[in-house]
Enzyme design. Structure first.
Site, mmCIF file in Angstrom:
data_model
loop_
_atom_site.group_PDB
_atom_site.id
_atom_site.type_symbol
_atom_site.label_atom_id
_atom_site.label_comp_id
_atom_site.label_asym_id
_atom_site.label_seq_id
_atom_site.Cartn_x
_atom_site.Cartn_y
_atom_site.Cartn_z
ATOM 1 C CG ASP A 169 -1.827 -8.574 -2.500
ATOM 2 O OD1 ASP A 169 -0.604 -9.115 -2.347
ATOM 3 O OD2 ASP A 169 -2.674 -8.046 -1.452
ATOM 4 C CG HIS A 208 -3.327 -3.790 2.979
ATOM 5 N ND1 HIS A 208 -2.929 -3.773 2.219
ATOM 6 C CD2 HIS A 208 -3.082 -3.185 4.389
ATOM 7 C CE1 HIS A 208 -1.687 -2.853 2.334
ATOM 8 N NE2 HIS A 208 -2.078 -2.618 3.338
ATOM 9 C CG HIS A 236 -6.096 -1.303 -5.881
ATOM 10 N ND1 HIS A 236 -5.606 0.407 -4.892
ATOM 11 C CD2 HIS A 236 -5.332 -2.105 -4.878
ATOM 12 C CE1 HIS A 236 -5.109 0.246 -4.065
ATOM 13 N NE2 HIS A 236 -4.211 -0.761 -3.794
ATOM 14 C CB SER A 262 0.333 -1.513 6.297
ATOM 15 O OG SER A 262 0.507 -1.589 4.729
ATOM 16 N NE ARG A 318 0.992 -2.993 -6.201
ATOM 17 C CZ ARG A 318 0.714 -1.904 -4.795
ATOM 18 N NH1 ARG A 318 1.619 -2.149 -3.677
ATOM 19 N NH2 ARG A 318 -0.425 -2.536 -4.528
#
Ligand SMILES: CC(=O)SCCNC(=O)CCNC(=O)[C@H](O)C(C)(C)COP(=O)(O)OP(=O)(O)OC[C@H]1O[C@@H](n2cnc3c(N)ncnc32)[C@H](O)[C@@H]1OP(=O)(O)O
Ligand SMILES: O=C([O-])CC(=O)C(=O)O
Length: 439
Positions: A376, A271, A321, A241, A330
């Site tokens: 995610d 993504h 990843h 992005s 995160r």
């Protein structure tokens, strides 16, 4: 010139000089090698972009302007010691490189409130899409429609000087960020609720306002949104992005176009769309065993389903990843949030079992370079717990947050007059002949 622009101008002038010096003194210094493996492998690991807002460490995770997520909890303004960093402060830091005071955060908050009115035709453009349109189609359409207000585009057409590009880019980015929660919550209310639009509350911060306009109004829900907007904001420049937005911006497309292009990239399942895929996949696992979340699944059953997913040739969403080689901080931030605020949620319990099971299976298979969870893997279970049941909306929420990093970087791209990005490409025969000639 307003206060933040003045700060930016002072910093930017120094950085412009730094960049000029670097080009003058060291233009031909080699920073990396490029192998055929790199070219055919998505250029992963090749240092080839300039990003000022953040840097990703493969073991420690993201740092915004040098600060890790735990450090940011200590330095960024929050409403109280139990609170979450405010998005206004996150953006201020990403943009200026300075930790803001609460007064500066409040200045930014009020500025965004003032800029938050979305042109009516943006909603009409979203409404014109067929019922089958996905939330990310609606969101990117809304952003593109909002580009009619681009000051950069108008000024560029009348012959703006290159060194002044950053000023109207700043105006566009600030207006766009201010309007995104309004656009996104409009999509949410129309598509998944009663269609009643909830007006922005001029007393709330940006993240809490997003929650409020979606219909969530408790202090804990505000905290969830602040945490979510904080951790998804930036991930250096090479992710799909951010890189797309930077690339499109390098052609001097306006910030609305550039960011919308980035959002189309975020909508890919490898993504940002993976945050929806995680929930869809977990639901398919429960369906496979004909069990409800409340009935639960054993560690062994979950293990078997992970193996089956891999045997069927699919990826485990939320794991792996392109850069990280450890559990994404995160993920940890969200797990800590759940440990603190959520008791006995069966879906979050499942996500925690997956964290025990998946890395070992991926390691055993030996294919994925990183067997650990990314951001995610956790986000959907928390959103679902707080009542955001329509998981096809989750990537839009990710996208709203990502505007903070992408937007700040677009302003720097213009300040530093970074040129059009245009690498060379070669044909497959060229690579084969090149390889043979080296034998
Ligand atoms: C916000 C974000 O964008 S975070 C990432 C979100 N995406 C996901 O969670 C989707 C699942 N994960 C993946 O598909 C990958 O790990 C990616 C896309 C994130 C990274 O891809 P890569 O850098 O190519 O990973 P890597 O180099 O480890 O891949 C090597 C092999 O392992 C496989 N692999 C990597 N991750 C996984 C996984 N979670 N499950 C199964 N296989 C995997 C790859 O598909 C690849 O297989 P191939 O050789 O048959 O093509
Ligand atoms: O860094 C990446 O490639 C993907 C990612 O985690 C992000 O963009 O947040």
């Amino acid at each position: 010139m307003d206060y933040i622009k003045q700060r930016l101008f002072e910093k930017g002038s120094l950085m412009r000089a730094q960049l000029q010096d670097l080009l003058k003194e060291s233009r031909d210094l080699i920073v990396d090698e490029v192998t055929i493996g790199n070219v055919l492998g998505g250029m992963r690991g090749v240092t080839s972009l300039l990003t000022v807002t953040s840097k990703l460490d493969q073991y420690e995770g993201i740092r915004y302007r040098g600060f890790s997520l735990p450090e940011l909890y200590k330095v960024l303004p929050r409403y109280n010691t139990e609170g979450e960093p405010l998005a206004e402060g996150v953006f201020y830091l990403l943009l200026t490189g300075e930790v803001p005071t609460m007064e500066e955060v409040e200045y930014m908050r009020k500025d965004w409130v003032q800029r938050s009115e979305v042109p009516e035709h943006v909603f009409r453009a979203i409404d014109a899409l067929p019922k089958t349109s996905k939330p990310m189609t609606r969101f990117s359409t809304g952003i593109l429609a909002a580009a009619t207000q681009s000051q950069f585009q108008k000024q560029h057409r009348v012959g703006l000087r290159k060194e002044d590009y950053w000023d109207s880019t700043y105006e566009d980015v600030m207006n766009m960020i201010a309007q995104l929660p309004v656009i996104a919550s409009y999509i949410y209310r129309k598509e998944f609720c009663d269609g009643e639009v909830i007006a922005l509350d001029p007393n709330l911060d940006w993240s809490a306002n997003f929650a409020h306009m979606m219909g969530f109004n408790s202090e804990e829900e505000f905290k969830l949104f602040r945490m979510y907007m904080f951790i998804h904001a930036d991930h250096e420049g090479g992710n799909v992005s951010a890189h797309t937005a930077h690339l499109v911006g390098s052609a001097l497309s306006n910030p609305f176009y550039s960011y919308a292009a980035g959002m189309i990239g975020l909508a890919g399942p490898l993504h940002g769309y993976a945050n929806q895929e995680v929930i869809r996949w977990i639901k398919s696992m429960y369906k496979h065993y004909n069990r409800t979340f409340e009935e639960g699944l054993s560690e062994e059953e979950i293990h078997d389903f992970v193996e089956k997913t891999l045997d069927d040739g699919n990826v485990i969403p939320g794991y792996g990843h392109a850069v990280l080689r450890a559990t994404d901080p995160r993920f940890i931030t969200q797990k800590d949030f759940a440990d603190k605020y959520v008791q006995n949620d069966p879906l979050i319990h499942t996500v925690n079992i997956l964290y025990k099971v998946v890395p070992a299976v991926l390691q055993e298979r030996g294919k994925a370079k990183n067997p650990w969870p990314n951001v995610d893997a956790f986000s959907g279970s928390l959103l679902l717990h707080y009542g955001i049941k329509d998981y096809i909306f989750y990537t839009v929420m990710f996208g709203v947050s990502r505007a903070l990093g992408v937007g700040a970087q677009l302003i720097w791209d213009r300040f530093l007059s970074l040129p059009i990005e245009r690498p060379n490409s070669q044909t497959l025969d060229w690579f084969t002949e090149y390889a043979n000639s080296e034998d």
